[in-house]
Write an enzyme that holds these catalytic residues in place. Structure first.
Site, PDB file in Angstrom:
ATOM      1  N   ASP A  69       0.785  -1.248   0.000  1.00 24.56           N
ATOM      2  CA  ASP A  69       0.000   0.000   0.000  1.00 24.56           C
ATOM      3  C   ASP A  69       0.813   1.292   0.000  1.00 24.56           C
ATOM      4  O   ASP A  69       0.249   2.388  -0.053  1.00 24.56           O
ATOM      5  CB  ASP A  69      -0.977   0.000   1.190  1.00 24.56           C
ATOM      6  CG  ASP A  69      -0.248  -0.057   2.526  1.00 24.56           C
ATOM      7  OD1 ASP A  69       1.003  -0.035   2.540  1.00 24.56           O
ATOM      8  OD2 ASP A  69      -0.938  -0.135   3.562  1.00 24.56           O
ATOM      9  N   GLY A  70       2.124   1.179   0.091  1.00 26.33           N
ATOM     10  CA  GLY A  70       2.942   2.399   0.042  1.00 26.33           C
ATOM     11  C   GLY A  70       2.927   3.203   1.334  1.00 26.33           C
ATOM     12  O   GLY A  70       3.456   4.311   1.386  1.00 26.33           O
ATOM     13  N   ARG A 114      12.803  11.572   6.924  1.00 25.57           N
ATOM     14  CA  ARG A 114      14.146  11.086   7.244  1.00 25.57           C
ATOM     15  C   ARG A 114      15.187  11.972   6.565  1.00 25.57           C
ATOM     16  O   ARG A 114      14.971  12.428   5.444  1.00 25.57           O
ATOM     17  CB  ARG A 114      14.235   9.657   6.734  1.00 25.57           C
ATOM     18  CG  ARG A 114      15.548   8.975   6.917  1.00 25.57           C
ATOM     19  CD  ARG A 114      15.373   7.478   6.770  1.00 25.57           C
ATOM     20  NE  ARG A 114      15.357   7.042   5.385  1.00 25.57           N
ATOM     21  CZ  ARG A 114      15.006   5.819   4.991  1.00 25.57           C
ATOM     22  NH1 ARG A 114      14.632   4.910   5.872  1.00 25.57           N
ATOM     23  NH2 ARG A 114      15.032   5.488   3.724  1.00 25.57           N
ATOM     24  N   ASP A 142      20.083  -3.941   0.869  1.00 26.73           N
ATOM     25  CA  ASP A 142      19.326  -2.741   0.481  1.00 26.73           C
ATOM     26  C   ASP A 142      19.177  -1.769   1.644  1.00 26.73           C
ATOM     27  O   ASP A 142      18.716  -0.643   1.455  1.00 26.73           O
ATOM     28  CB  ASP A 142      17.928  -3.121  -0.050  1.00 26.73           C
ATOM     29  CG  ASP A 142      17.094  -3.838   1.000  1.00 26.73           C
ATOM     30  OD1 ASP A 142      17.554  -4.867   1.518  1.00 26.73           O
ATOM     31  OD2 ASP A 142      15.987  -3.362   1.306  1.00 26.73           O
ATOM     32  N   ASN A 143      19.558  -2.207   2.834  1.00 27.89           N
ATOM     33  CA  ASN A 143      19.471  -1.311   3.984  1.00 27.89           C
ATOM     34  C   ASN A 143      20.831  -0.725   4.364  1.00 27.89           C
ATOM     35  O   ASN A 143      20.943  -0.027   5.374  1.00 27.89           O
ATOM     36  CB  ASN A 143      18.875  -2.059   5.187  1.00 27.89           C
ATOM     37  CG  ASN A 143      17.398  -2.347   5.006  1.00 27.89           C
ATOM     38  OD1 ASN A 143      16.736  -1.712   4.168  1.00 27.89           O
ATOM     39  ND2 ASN A 143      16.864  -3.302   5.740  1.00 27.89           N
ATOM     40  N   ASP A 158      16.159   2.125   7.552  1.00 29.64           N
ATOM     41  CA  ASP A 158      15.049   1.212   7.800  1.00 29.64           C
ATOM     42  C   ASP A 158      15.212   0.456   9.108  1.00 29.64           C
ATOM     43  O   ASP A 158      15.281  -0.768   9.143  1.00 29.64           O
ATOM     44  CB  ASP A 158      14.906   0.224   6.618  1.00 29.64           C
ATOM     45  CG  ASP A 158      14.522   0.961   5.347  1.00 29.64           C
ATOM     46  OD1 ASP A 158      14.029   2.095   5.456  1.00 29.64           O
ATOM     47  OD2 ASP A 158      14.730   0.416   4.254  1.00 29.64           O
TER      48      ASP A 158
HETATM   49  P1  AMP Z   1      12.020  -2.086   4.356  1.00 29.14           P
HETATM   50  O1  AMP Z   1      11.543  -3.095   5.330  1.00 29.14           O
HETATM   51  O2  AMP Z   1      11.491  -0.708   4.626  1.00 29.14           O
HETATM   52  O3  AMP Z   1      13.495  -2.137   4.146  1.00 29.14           O
HETATM   53  O4  AMP Z   1      11.329  -2.522   2.960  1.00 29.14           O
HETATM   54  C1  AMP Z   1      11.768  -3.574   2.131  1.00 29.14           C
HETATM   55  C2  AMP Z   1      11.174  -3.396   0.751  1.00 29.14           C
HETATM   56  O5  AMP Z   1       9.739  -3.535   0.771  1.00 29.14           O
HETATM   57  C3  AMP Z   1      11.434  -2.037   0.118  1.00 29.14           C
HETATM   58  O6  AMP Z   1      11.521  -2.222  -1.266  1.00 29.14           O
HETATM   59  C4  AMP Z   1      10.194  -1.273   0.497  1.00 29.14           C
HETATM   60  O7  AMP Z   1       9.964  -0.180  -0.359  1.00 29.14           O
HETATM   61  C5  AMP Z   1       9.115  -2.339   0.338  1.00 29.14           C
HETATM   62  N1  AMP Z   1       7.941  -2.103   1.188  1.00 29.14           N
HETATM   63  C6  AMP Z   1       7.801  -2.419   2.502  1.00 29.14           C
HETATM   64  N2  AMP Z   1       6.573  -2.080   2.944  1.00 29.14           N
HETATM   65  C7  AMP Z   1       5.921  -1.515   1.897  1.00 29.14           C
HETATM   66  C8  AMP Z   1       4.622  -0.955   1.716  1.00 29.14           C
HETATM   67  N3  AMP Z   1       3.719  -0.912   2.709  1.00 29.14           N
HETATM   68  N4  AMP Z   1       4.310  -0.479   0.487  1.00 29.14           N
HETATM   69  C9  AMP Z   1       5.188  -0.526  -0.525  1.00 29.14           C
HETATM   70  N5  AMP Z   1       6.419  -1.050  -0.423  1.00 29.14           N
HETATM   71  C10 AMP Z   1       6.790  -1.529   0.772  1.00 29.14           C
HETATM   72 MG    MG Z   2      14.865  -1.258   3.220  1.00 30.08          MG
END
Ligand code: AMP
Ligand code: MG
Length: 494
Positions: A125-126, A176, A252-253, A262
């Protein structure tokens, strides 16, 4: 200090090839509101803190209005997650507004997390939950307070629409601040899709902005790799010394300026346990406390693979051999500082080994043990003995410690002052953080977020006037974690 509408924006990332990003504005939300604002973050980007009181502040940083000069985008990247390559990541819910240059000429990325789905959203959902935004917001400030390199925080903006995880939840946008958002995974994406020109473009971009002194060197890429390796080793050594566990050290983090993004299921250890991970989903303990240094190496070697057309693989391997000794040296120095010792010989090694055993075998609070140690031998240090089941063991250790202190030739006061400057009195303990989250989510009371932010931005000393102003009881915040809340774990979902 600038007003909201005249922040000093540049947008260098958008000048790169379009494959590196999606140009996209944040999605608007209904009635955004300010949850917490961090004046230290505002100072970094040269923003007048008074601007946070304007209703437009929440509108701008929720993404309802575009800050003049900003050209928003979502960045493309992939990465290794828990050891496996994931070819499709990218900013699924993140928007880079651009870079803002402050009065000292420092450039800072401003990034909104949870600002609506992008083309990298993969059906999600972004959005981000309020609870996860609070976690990341406070992590940045608490780590900075401990002098650990990190992304920083400007604000949390609450949004009214509920989002759906296991249950309906409150959502927010995290604002951030970081010196870069280019990740190891940004390079991996173009390496694994056989697009070496974009790898080169990214490397040149980061060198131009972060290492301009080597731009004309023939082996600039190798020097770049060496510098990132050093910064990564430094970062992780600092985590280890303070007992911080990131929890999701995917490539990626990891940022190429030596910080991490993240902060999700992260945590500081309560007791010394190398197997501790705050990430409930990490059942194998891949990212546990005792693994982090090695994972830093693993991530660097994956990044090195992605750079193999820029740097001879033999040279990458050669550079990688420096990781372990660099890390060991920094970690040893940091532990020496925690003990107030500068002579780091074999006796020190033995003392450290014995201490880790004692801390592991007894219910001792890792952070408070070091803090209390600065009162030994001349101050009130009676509390040190309490958690140890065998008093003689800790007394023997303290006798040996005392001998090493005496070799140093420093006074008790000098050592105490130095130790209290590196061993925090206050820590972002999981249960304190959870309390701030519960108050925010259940009672719409954000005061505990503010209290923790203020307290942890300077965790080494008492500040009576500030504590009075924010109603902070130092003894409450400096206590050991209650037994029932030791070693808390969280899931990744946010
Ligand atoms: P993160 O846990 O923030 O490092 O996210 C890992 C990956 O999942 C990244 O590509 C984020 O953009 C994607 N992601 C996590 N949660 C969402 C969300 N609710 N909507 C869109 N992308 C997400
Ligand atoms: Mg990430």
């Amino acid at each position: 200090m600038n007003k909201l509408n005249n922040l000093n924006f540049t947008n260098t990332f958008i000048d790169l090839s379009p494959e590196l990003y999606q140009a996209k504005s944040p999605d608007p939300v209904v009635e955004p509101y300010l949850v917490d604002f961090n004046p230290e973050g505002a100072e970094l980007i040269g923003l007048d803190p008074v601007e946070s009181r304007r209703p437009e502040f929440a509108e701008y940083f929720a993404g309802n209005k575009l800050l003049p000069g900003s050209q928003p985008l979502a960045m493309a990247y992939s990465g290794h997650q828990f050891g496996s390559y994931n070819p499709r990541l990218g900013d699924g819910r993140g928007i880079l507004l651009g870079e803002v240059t402050n009065g000292n000429g420092h450039k800072w990325d401003i990034h909104l997390k949870g600002a609506g789905p992008t083309r990298f959203a993969r059906g999600f959902d972004g959005r981000a939950t309020l609870r996860s935004s609070i976690r990341e917001y406070l992590a940045g400030e608490a780590l900075h307070g401990l002098n650990i390199p990190t992304t920083r925080s400007l604000a949390i903006i609450g949004i009214r629409d509920l989002i759906y995880r296991e249950t309906p939840e409150l959502a927010a946008v995290l604002v951030r601040i970081s010196d870069s958002h280019v990740r190891f995974g940004s390079f991996e994406l173009f390496h694994y899709t056989n697009n070496p020109n974009r790898v080169t473009e990214l490397a040149d971009y980061v060198i131009r902005h972060h290492h301009p002194d080597i731009e004309n060197e023939s082996d600039k890429y190798q020097i770049f790799f060496r510098r990132v390796l050093h910064k990564t080793a430094l970062l992780i050594a600092k985590w280890q010394a303070s007992g911080f566990v990131h929890g999701v050290m995917n490539t990626d983090n990891m940022c190429v300026t030596g910080v991490t993004f993240d902060y999700g299921p992260y945590g500081f250890i309560d007791r010394f346990d190398p197997r501790y991970t705050p990430n409930h989903s990490d059942t194998n303990g891949r990212y546990a406390l005792g693994q982090q240094a090695e994972i830093g190496y693993w991530n660097l070697s994956k990044w090195g693979e992605a750079l193999c057309h820029l740097i001879d693989p033999e040279d990458i391997l050669e550079e990688l051999t420096q990781y372990q000794p660099t890390y060991n040296k920094i970690y040893r120095d940091l532990m020496g500082q925690k003990l107030g010792l500068g002579i780091l010989d074999s006796e020190f090694t033995e003392l450290m080994g014995n201490l880790f055993q004692l801390l592991h075998n007894n219910p001792v609070d890792y952070t408070n043990f070091f803090r209390a140690l600065s009162d030994y031998p001349e101050g009130n240090h009676a509390g040190i003995f309490l958690p140890f089941s065998n008093r003689k063991e800790i007394e023997d250790w303290l006798d040996r410690y005392r001998r090493l202190i005496e070799r140093e030739g420093t006074t008790f006061e000098e050592r105490k002052q130095a130790m209290d400057g590196v061993n925090p009195k206050f820590l972002l303990r999981q249960y304190l953080l959870q309390r701030a989250i519960d108050k925010a989510v259940k009672e719409a009371d954000f005061s505990e977020i503010e209290r923790l932010r203020v307290l942890l931005q300077d965790p080494f000393r008492d500040r009576p006037d500030i504590f009075k102003k924010y109603n902070i009881d130092p003894e409450y915040y400096a206590s050991d974690t209650p037994d029932s809340m030791q070693g808390m774990q969280l899931s990744c979902s946010a």
